[in-house]
Write an enzyme that holds these catalytic residues in place. Sequence first.
Site, PDB file in Angstrom:
ATOM      1  N   GLU A   1     -15.588   0.105   0.120  1.00 16.95           N
ATOM      2  CA  GLU A   1     -14.484  -0.631   0.655  1.00 16.95           C
ATOM      3  C   GLU A   1     -14.333  -2.201   0.367  1.00 16.95           C
ATOM      4  O   GLU A   1     -13.600  -3.036   0.799  1.00 16.95           O
ATOM      5  CB  GLU A   1     -14.276  -0.720   2.299  1.00 16.95           C
TER       6      GLU A   1
ATOM      7  N   HIS B   1      -0.097   8.984  -2.733  1.00 14.02           N
ATOM      8  CA  HIS B   1       0.262   9.372  -1.291  1.00 14.02           C
ATOM      9  C   HIS B   1       0.779   8.374  -0.406  1.00 14.02           C
ATOM     10  O   HIS B   1       0.032   7.345  -0.221  1.00 14.02           O
ATOM     11  CB  HIS B   1      -1.186  10.230  -0.634  1.00 14.02           C
TER      12      HIS B   1
ATOM     13  N   HIS C   1      -4.220   8.317   7.795  1.00 18.89           N
ATOM     14  CA  HIS C   1      -4.524   6.915   7.515  1.00 18.89           C
ATOM     15  C   HIS C   1      -4.078   6.205   8.894  1.00 18.89           C
ATOM     16  O   HIS C   1      -3.098   5.291   9.053  1.00 18.89           O
ATOM     17  CB  HIS C   1      -3.547   6.345   6.608  1.00 18.89           C
TER      18      HIS C   1
ATOM     19  N   GLY D   1      -9.949   0.117   8.161  1.00 20.10           N
ATOM     20  CA  GLY D   1     -11.164   0.691   8.469  1.00 20.10           C
ATOM     21  C   GLY D   1     -11.182   2.486   8.609  1.00 20.10           C
ATOM     22  O   GLY D   1     -11.942   2.832   9.172  1.00 20.10           O
TER      23      GLY D   1
ATOM     24  N   TYR E   1     -15.119   9.474  -6.150  1.00 26.03           N
ATOM     25  CA  TYR E   1     -14.514   9.674  -4.581  1.00 26.03           C
ATOM     26  C   TYR E   1     -13.051   9.472  -4.413  1.00 26.03           C
ATOM     27  O   TYR E   1     -12.533  10.568  -3.941  1.00 26.03           O
ATOM     28  CB  TYR E   1     -15.313   8.704  -3.772  1.00 26.03           C
TER      29      TYR E   1
END
Length: 310
Positions: free
Chosen positions: A46, A132, A175, A180, A211
């Site tokens: 992240e 998306h 989402h 986070g 990923y």
Amino acid sequence: MNLTLLKSIQGKKKELDKLRPLPVAIVDKLREQFYLEWTYNSNAIEGNTLSLQETDLVLRQGITIGNKSLREHFEVINHKEGIDHIEKIIKKKTSISLNLIREIHGIILKNIDDEEAGVFRRTNVRITGATHIPPSAAKVYNLVDELVEWYYINNKKLSIPELAAWFHYKLVFIHPFIDGNGRTARLLMNLILMQEGFPPAVILHLDRKKYYRVLREADNGKTSGFLDFVGKSIERSLIIYLNSIRTDSPKNKQGYITLKEATKYCDYSLEYLSLLARTGKLSAVKFNRNWMTTIQAIETYLEEVSPKNE
């Protein structure tokens, strides 16, 4: 999930179960190593810039790393607290619920964004670099509630690796939080795995590009790549456990080898491989004082740094 991969995972899990009860000293060492690796990699994916060693210093000694933001320190502390909370959930046999999802997210954003910690987003969002578009904020509560219901409907229908991978993907797709979401999804994925006696699956920062690519593919309806990606992470963790517990395990392509042995499979020196391991760029684990890796990890790193992947 690819049937061959799933059978391999299930076979290794059965093998691990046959070795139970596992040696306490080895399990404690593995837990310590896994939780450090899990925290480092999940945060690094992240954008957290703390190295593996720096993450270790923050967790073990509470040291503040110079030139690093306070947020990055809290991300490390909070993630480890999230793991500790998962362990408590497993011991208490607490059921997965909508409130539990918010609870875990609340830990992830504690002292970072207290106003949004554990709160479903109230605005619509777009994900940078993704095609998306997450559902509107008005739908989030009902969608997460439906996800929990889906979990219980499929709890006995799907294998545990598939269930965990799907739960991760579906939560990220919704989402539900402003920030986070990835960390929360990976914690919940591992909660599902660990409840059934699997070791936690660590998605490596080294594999960050892949990923995100398989997540994008899943958004376009091609979910097999993501399921297999998670499956390989689960298998990797099982291999680490088995190789740590079985001292007589053969050093095959999946088995762990020393960094000195690893130099035979690349053009890097022992010192450079050690640096890659310490900084988290090469998938490796520390047994006692020695870093260990796999031939597969070496091949993955070489593929990542090859010119064609630049």
